[in-house]
Structures are given as C-alpha cells and as structure tokens.
Design an enzyme around this catalytic site. Structure first.
Site, mmCIF file in Angstrom:
data_model
loop_
_atom_site.group_PDB
_atom_site.id
_atom_site.type_symbol
_atom_site.label_atom_id
_atom_site.label_comp_id
_atom_site.label_asym_id
_atom_site.label_seq_id
_atom_site.Cartn_x
_atom_site.Cartn_y
_atom_site.Cartn_z
ATOM 1 N N ASP A 6 0.971 -1.034 0.021
ATOM 2 C CA ASP A 6 -0.055 0.014 -0.108
ATOM 3 C C ASP A 6 0.900 1.126 -0.068
ATOM 4 O OD1 ASP A 6 -2.422 1.453 0.650
ATOM 5 O OD2 ASP A 6 -1.568 2.104 2.551
ATOM 6 N N ASP A 104 -4.078 2.526 -5.038
ATOM 7 C CA ASP A 104 -2.792 2.532 -4.186
ATOM 8 C C ASP A 104 -2.289 1.341 -3.353
ATOM 9 O OD1 ASP A 104 -4.836 2.556 -2.415
ATOM 10 O OD2 ASP A 104 -4.115 4.392 -1.465
ATOM 11 N N GLU A 105 -2.791 0.216 -3.814
ATOM 12 C CA GLU A 105 -2.746 -1.083 -3.271
ATOM 13 C C GLU A 105 -2.832 -2.069 -4.129
ATOM 14 O OE1 GLU A 105 -5.137 -3.449 0.276
ATOM 15 O OE2 GLU A 105 -4.865 -1.113 0.593
#
Length: 411
Positions: A6, A104-105
C-alpha cells in the site's frame, strides 16, 4: 506467499513529491475546497495525521487552528503515478502474479520469485526501496501465507512494525484473536459488526468459537467465510480472483453535491446520471431488468436517506422509458429536505442477443440509434461536445462531472 503493498497517503504524497516536500514533515490534505466545508479529504500526509486528522474525513472535521496545505485533487496525475508503480511491480513478478486491488494497493504472489531474494522480507524491501528511490513515495507491506493474511498484516500490523510484517495462521491466532475493534478486519464493516454484537461476538476469537450452524443461519455463506478467516484461512487464490466473473452485473453512478439541493433541484443531477448510463447501455448493446436509486440528506438534518428499487416489466435501455419510471418513484418517495448526495443503479445487466419478441413492448429503434450516435460523438470529441438541455440549469452538475475522474478533479 503473498505481499500486499500500500502506498502511504498516496494522493497526498504525490502532491508533496511534485512540490518537493516531505510528507512525513509537511501537513497537507488533498481536498477540493470549492465544495465547501463538507468537502471530502481524499488523503492526508502522515504529518497532518499526527494532529489526529484522518483521510476520508470532511474539511469541517479539521480543527481551525491547524495550518496545512490544501491541494486540489488531480486524478490524471495520480493515475500516472499508479501506472509507474505498477510497472515497478512487473519488474519483480509477472502480470499474472500481480493484482491491482485499488489505485494505491496491490497484491503480489511471490512463491516463484522469493528464492532470488532470500526471504519475503528482503523481496518486499527491495520493491519498496525501488519505489522510494525512483518516485520518492513511501509504502507499507503486509505479507502472509495467503491473501487474507497479507491484507490483515498490512491493515493492522505492518504500520506498527516499521512498515513490514509477515503473518502466519498461527501468528494470526496468537496476535489478533482478541484484537478490537473487529471492524479493523478486512470485510467486517459496521453492519456485520453490529450483527455480531447482537450475538455477543466482538472478536475473531468469538467468531472462531461460535457454532458454525449459528454463523450459517445468521450470515449464510458469508458465515462460513468469516469462520475460515477467524482461523487465518483463505481458499481464494490470486488467479481465482482474476478469473472471477460476476453473475449479476449493474452500472451505477453517484455523486456528493456541492451544496444542499431541494427535492426539485436534486432531480436534475439524478436525471443526468441516468442519461449517461443509458447512452452507455445503447453503445454496448446491453439492457437492464430494473433500477435502484438513493438520496441522502445533509448530516445536520438527521434524516438518513431514501432508497428504492423496482424491476421493469420488460428489459429496458432507452432513456425515455427508464426516466419515466425513475421520475414516478422519485417524486413519490423522496421527501423535501437538504439533499447532499444522489445515486442511480441499473441492475440485471445483460448483453442483447437473440430473444423472443414481445407483442406488448417494442424498442424505439430511432431513439436507440440516436443514443448510439451521441455516444460516438462523446467518444470522439468528449462528453461535453453534445449535452442535454438540463446542462443549462444552474443546479446541473453534468459539465463539471464530465471533466472529472472518479468524481474528482480530472486534471
């Protein structure tokens, strides 16, 4: 073995990187303050979070005495950085072993690659350091024997252990069986947590020790999944997730309004979203078996919201027919008040193939062809190249929303 990586305060960190600032020392919030004090804080730097500010809060939640930089969202820029991060991942694993979970992960399946680095931690740190060196962004990594453990490690343990933690089934039971609140665990939100509380269950240990028959009775197939998760087990692999195709499909749009809207005013953006969905359906030669909509009110009114759904008598895709049904429901059930969000969903989506003709319902082919033409113009020249008349109303959001990505500034 899996890694779940992340990017820390991703949007805010990108804004700091562009400005040559350090997100660990500079308080910055990504927020479109043109939307007023109720604007959503999309991301906050670790420096701002140190004051107790949380991402996904509202602008009015940030104390007035805190100085911080306000950065307008720039979604195209964040997507560009996300693409560059994904390209870094693909230097370490193949595309089939990388799953983008959100902007974002990502999950990485590392069984076939970890020997080259010695340990999962060494591989994770190599990836994280590459991202930091090339993009100046900080990341956190959870690792585990399966996807669930990697995700839980990321969400609960990694940030407290210098940005990396490997979680096994035994470690899960030893460290997290009695962890509270239970909503910290992946896939257990407020509604499920409240349901569990009514059964006297407040921890993963409680789920593990509860009779499986009770969990099945109360939660159905989800009860079995929760029971497996309570022991740190996960039957789903990354390849299974990639191959999954949902049985039931829907197309949805929603938006949070800039200001309070009256019942009459809120009808305009709801109608415009329906218009865009029907254009999409005609373009893709699909139709729907029903619709649902939602209206939410200003939090000061404590009114909650209104949600209604209906199945069509015949499968539909044209705007005229669908908006008539929606209008009847909307003005029948929505009550007057300070409306701040609206949403529409067309469900039961299917491709139009060979079907038995109905004597009682025939599509207006001219209107369907017109919708397809409008869609072609949108694809070639942009969604604002041709607009419905509602776009001229003061309370219309169509022109602005067509310039957004994911409902946020599309620059």
């Amino acid at each position: 073995m899996y890694l779940c990586i992340d990017m820390r305060s991703f949007f805010a960190s990108v804004e700091c990187e562009v400005r040559g600032l350090n997100p660990l020392t500079i308080p910055l919030a990504v927020v479109d303050d043109r939307r007023g004090d109720g604007a959503l804080v999309m991301a906050a730097t670790p420096a701002l979070k140190a004051y107790g500010v949380k991402s996904r809060c509202r602008l009015f939640d940030i104390p007035k005495d805190i100085f911080f930089i306000r950065a307008k969202p720039r979604m195209k820029y964040y997507i560009l950085y996300a693409k560059r991060i994904h390209e870094i991942f693909l230097r370490f694993v193949s595309g089939e072993d990388c799953l983008v979970y959100s902007i974002d992960e990502s999950f990485l399946k590392i069984d076939d690659y970890v020997k080259s680095y010695g340990t999962p931690k060494a591989m994770a740190l190599k990836i994280m350091n590459t991202i930091k060196e090339e993009l100046h962004l900080y990341s956190t990594c959870g690792a585990g024997d399966n996807m669930y453990l990697a995700k839980i490690s990321l969400d609960i343990l990694a940030k407290k252990n210098n940005g990396y933690y490997y979680l096994t089934e035994e470690g899960f039971r030893n460290k997290l069986w009695d962890h509270k609140p239970i909503t910290d665990f992946w896939m257990i939100a407020g509604g499920i947590s409240s349901h569990l509380a009514r059964l006297g269950i407040y921890t993963m240990r409680g789920i593990a020790e509860a009779p499986i028959g009770l969990l099945k009775k109360e939660f159905g197939i989800l009860g079995e999944e929760m029971r497996n998760h309570a022991f740190g087990k996960e039957d789903v692999s990354l390849s299974m997730v990639k191959e999954y195709k949902p049985i039931n499909k829907s197309i949805s749009k929603s938006q949070i309004l800039f200001t309070d809207y009256s019942k009459e005013e809120a009808w305009i953006p709801l109608l415009e979203m329906t218009y865009l969905i029907t254009i999409q359906m005609c373009m893709n030669n699909i139709d729907a078996k029903g619709l649902s909509f939602y209206v939410g009110y200003n939090h000061n009114m404590e009114l909650g919201g209104v949600a209604k759904s209906v199945s069509f008598e015949y499968r539909l895709r044209d705007f005229i027919s669908i908006q008539k049904i929606l209008k009847e429901l909307y003005f029948k059930y929505v009550y007057e008040g300070q409306i701040r969000c609206v949403g529409i969903s067309l469900f039961g989506i299917e491709a139009i193939g060979i079907r038995q003709l109905s004597l009682f319902h025939m599509e207006d082919k001219k209107y369907i062809n017109l919708s397809k033409t409008i869609g072609d113009i949108h694809n070639r020249f942009g969604n604002n190249s041709i607009l419905p008349g509602t776009a001229l109303y003061e309370k219309s959001t169509l022109i602005y929303r067509n310039q957004c990505i994911g409902g946020h500034n599309g620059e």
